[in-house]
Design an enzyme around this catalytic site. Structure first.
Site, PDB file in Angstrom:
ATOM      1  N   THR A   1       8.931   0.637   3.822  1.00 12.57           N
ATOM      2  CA  THR A   1       9.565   1.929   4.072  1.00 12.57           C
ATOM      3  C   THR A   1       8.483   3.004   4.174  1.00 12.57           C
ATOM      4  OG1 THR A   1       9.865   2.652   1.765  1.00 12.57           O
ATOM      5  CG2 THR A   1      11.532   1.158   2.681  1.00 12.57           C
ATOM      6  N   GLY A   2       8.764   4.044   4.950  1.00 10.40           N
ATOM      7  CA  GLY A   2       7.766   5.091   5.135  1.00 10.40           C
ATOM      8  C   GLY A   2       6.517   4.569   5.802  1.00 10.40           C
ATOM      9  N   ALA A   3       6.702   3.712   6.836  1.00  8.66           N
ATOM     10  CA  ALA A   3       5.579   2.998   7.434  1.00  8.66           C
ATOM     11  C   ALA A   3       4.934   3.713   8.611  1.00  8.66           C
ATOM     12  CB  ALA A   3       6.037   1.605   7.885  1.00  8.66           C
ATOM     13  N   SER A   4       5.450   4.881   8.992  1.00 11.08           N
ATOM     14  CA  SER A   4       4.968   5.512  10.221  1.00 11.08           C
ATOM     15  C   SER A   4       3.726   6.385  10.036  1.00 11.08           C
ATOM     16  CB  SER A   4       6.085   6.351  10.849  1.00 11.08           C
ATOM     17  OG  SER A   4       6.478   7.403   9.989  1.00 11.08           O
ATOM     18  N   SER A   5       3.314   6.629   8.796  1.00  8.18           N
ATOM     19  CA  SER A   5       2.146   7.480   8.566  1.00  8.18           C
ATOM     20  C   SER A   5       1.581   7.229   7.177  1.00  8.18           C
ATOM     21  CB  SER A   5       2.515   8.966   8.717  1.00  8.18           C
ATOM     22  OG  SER A   5       3.468   9.342   7.731  1.00  8.18           O
ATOM     23  N   GLY A   6       0.445   7.842   6.914  1.00  8.40           N
ATOM     24  CA  GLY A   6      -0.143   7.805   5.575  1.00  8.40           C
ATOM     25  C   GLY A   6      -0.402   6.410   5.050  1.00  8.40           C
ATOM     26  N   ILE A   7      -0.095   6.213   3.764  1.00 10.56           N
ATOM     27  CA  ILE A   7      -0.350   4.935   3.109  1.00 10.56           C
ATOM     28  C   ILE A   7       0.465   3.821   3.744  1.00 10.56           C
ATOM     29  CG2 ILE A   7      -0.121   3.682   0.929  1.00 10.56           C
ATOM     30  CD1 ILE A   7      -0.666   6.348  -0.495  1.00 10.56           C
ATOM     31  N   GLY A   8       1.708   4.115   4.156  1.00  9.36           N
ATOM     32  CA  GLY A   8       2.554   3.097   4.763  1.00  9.36           C
ATOM     33  C   GLY A   8       1.956   2.539   6.036  1.00  9.36           C
TER      34      GLY A   8
ATOM     35  N   TYR B   1       9.061  15.700  -8.584  1.00  7.53           N
ATOM     36  CA  TYR B   1       8.241  14.588  -8.092  1.00  7.53           C
ATOM     37  C   TYR B   1       7.763  13.718  -9.253  1.00  7.53           C
ATOM     38  CZ  TYR B   1       4.560  12.031  -5.657  1.00  7.53           C
ATOM     39  OH  TYR B   1       3.770  11.043  -5.134  1.00  7.53           O
TER      40      TYR B   1
END
Length: 334
Positions: free
Chosen positions: A8-15, A193
């Site tokens: 999940t959240g694979a489109s940028s950053g750590i993902g 957070y």
């Protein structure tokens, strides 16, 4: 058999960095990118296929801040796959963040400067909001949407013959002092957070208790301090330019300043290569980078109590029952 991996959240950053590194580890992995922004997801897929033309990379639309989206995605995933070997629960938000410049300046000239800059303790507050599901946005995005996804995908995850692994992206900012069982969505506080990441640690411990005998295991990672859209959004760009030299200097005193998404994904990649049943449910696995840029993984026992984790887990089940009833959705797939 080719491992089936969903991020999940694979489109940028750590993902995104994680997906690149997984394909380098095993080009035969069946990789599913679960993302909210399909335009970014398509671009990320193109980059992955450019480097690995034979890779099996698919996309699914998933917004973990929307339970309807989670349910649709879970249904689609079940149609595509017969099992899931790894589920990286990486998507997250840290919205409307405010920095206490007074605490920052005073902390820089104190004996706790490294600790403060490594954990952001006392530095950050957030202004949260309510989602369409009537939940606190940070809680739903960082934890509860993922929890519902896990529950919906149990048939693909639970297999005694070949154990599966959940890998949560937590944080060094996950602090017990920010979390309360009586306000676990953190509707009354200003550290949503931190609360959500501590809740992640609790949920992982409880999931191990309830699902290890069914072949499902859960681990928690901390990527360290990574410069991504989340962190860049905290301060104006000029301030980061002033801070970066200091941060590189601090890197000589702490391994947690991984700084790049590639380095931050180190613990996730390490867990990908481990046997799920060999991992310690009470440990958090930290991505670390030496001053010379060498990556490693260190484990540290989480500041969690198993009794608290179980109480929280039961509260999550109660909330699940309530919100899914409102959506006329089953508690688990048929």
């Amino acid at each position: 058999m080719q491992p089936v991996v969903l991020v999940t959240g694979a489109s940028s950053g750590i993902g995104s960095a994680l997906c690149k590194r997984l394909l380098r580890e095993d080009a035969g992995v069946r990789l599913c990118l679960a993302c909210r922004n399909m335009q970014k997801a398509t671009a990320t897929k193109a980059v992955l296929l450019a480097a690995h033309p034979a890779a099996q990379v698919t996309l699914v639309r998933l917004d973990v801040s929307s339970l309807e989206s989670v349910l649709r995605a879970a249904s689609e995933i079940q149609r595509r796959f017969q099992r899931l070997d790894y589920l990286f629960l990486n998507a997250g938000i840290m919205p409307n963040t405010h920095v206490s410049f007074k605490a920052l300046i005073s902390g820089l000239f104190s004996g706790r400067a490294v600790h403060m800059l490594s954990t952001a303790e006392g530095l950050l507050t957030q202004e949260d909001c309510i989602t369409a599901d009537g939940l606190q946005a940070v809680f739903e995005t960082n934890l509860f949407g993922h929890f519902i996804l896990i529950r919906q995908l149990e048939p693909l995850l639970c297999c005694l013959e070949k154990p599966s692994l959940l890998i949560w992206t937590s944080s060094s900012n996950a602090r017990k002092s920010a979390f309360s069982l009586t306000d676990y969505q953190h509707s009354k506080g200003k550290e949503s957070y931190s609360s959500s990441k501590y809740a992640t640690d609790l949920a992982s411990v409880a999931l191990n208790k309830h699902f290890n005998k069914q072949g499902l295991y859960s681990s928690v990672v901390c990527p360290g301090l990574v410069m991504t859209n989340l962190t860049y959004g905290i301060l104006p760009s000029f301030f980061w330019k002033l801070l970066m030299p200091i941060m590189w200097i601090i890197r000589f005193f702490t391994k947690t300043y991984t700084l790049t998404p590639y380095n931050g994904a180190e613990a996730q990649v390490w867990l990908f290569k481990q046997k799920p049943e060999s991992l310690d449910a009470l440990m958090k696995y930290h991505s670390c980078t030496s001053p010379m840029g060498k990556n490693c993984v260190e484990s540290q026992k989480m500041d969690v109590e198993e009794e608290t984790a179980e109480i929280f887990y039961q509260k999550l089940l109660e909330l699940e029952k309530h919100v899914l009833a409102k959506l006329n959705a089953p508690l688990s797939p048929k």
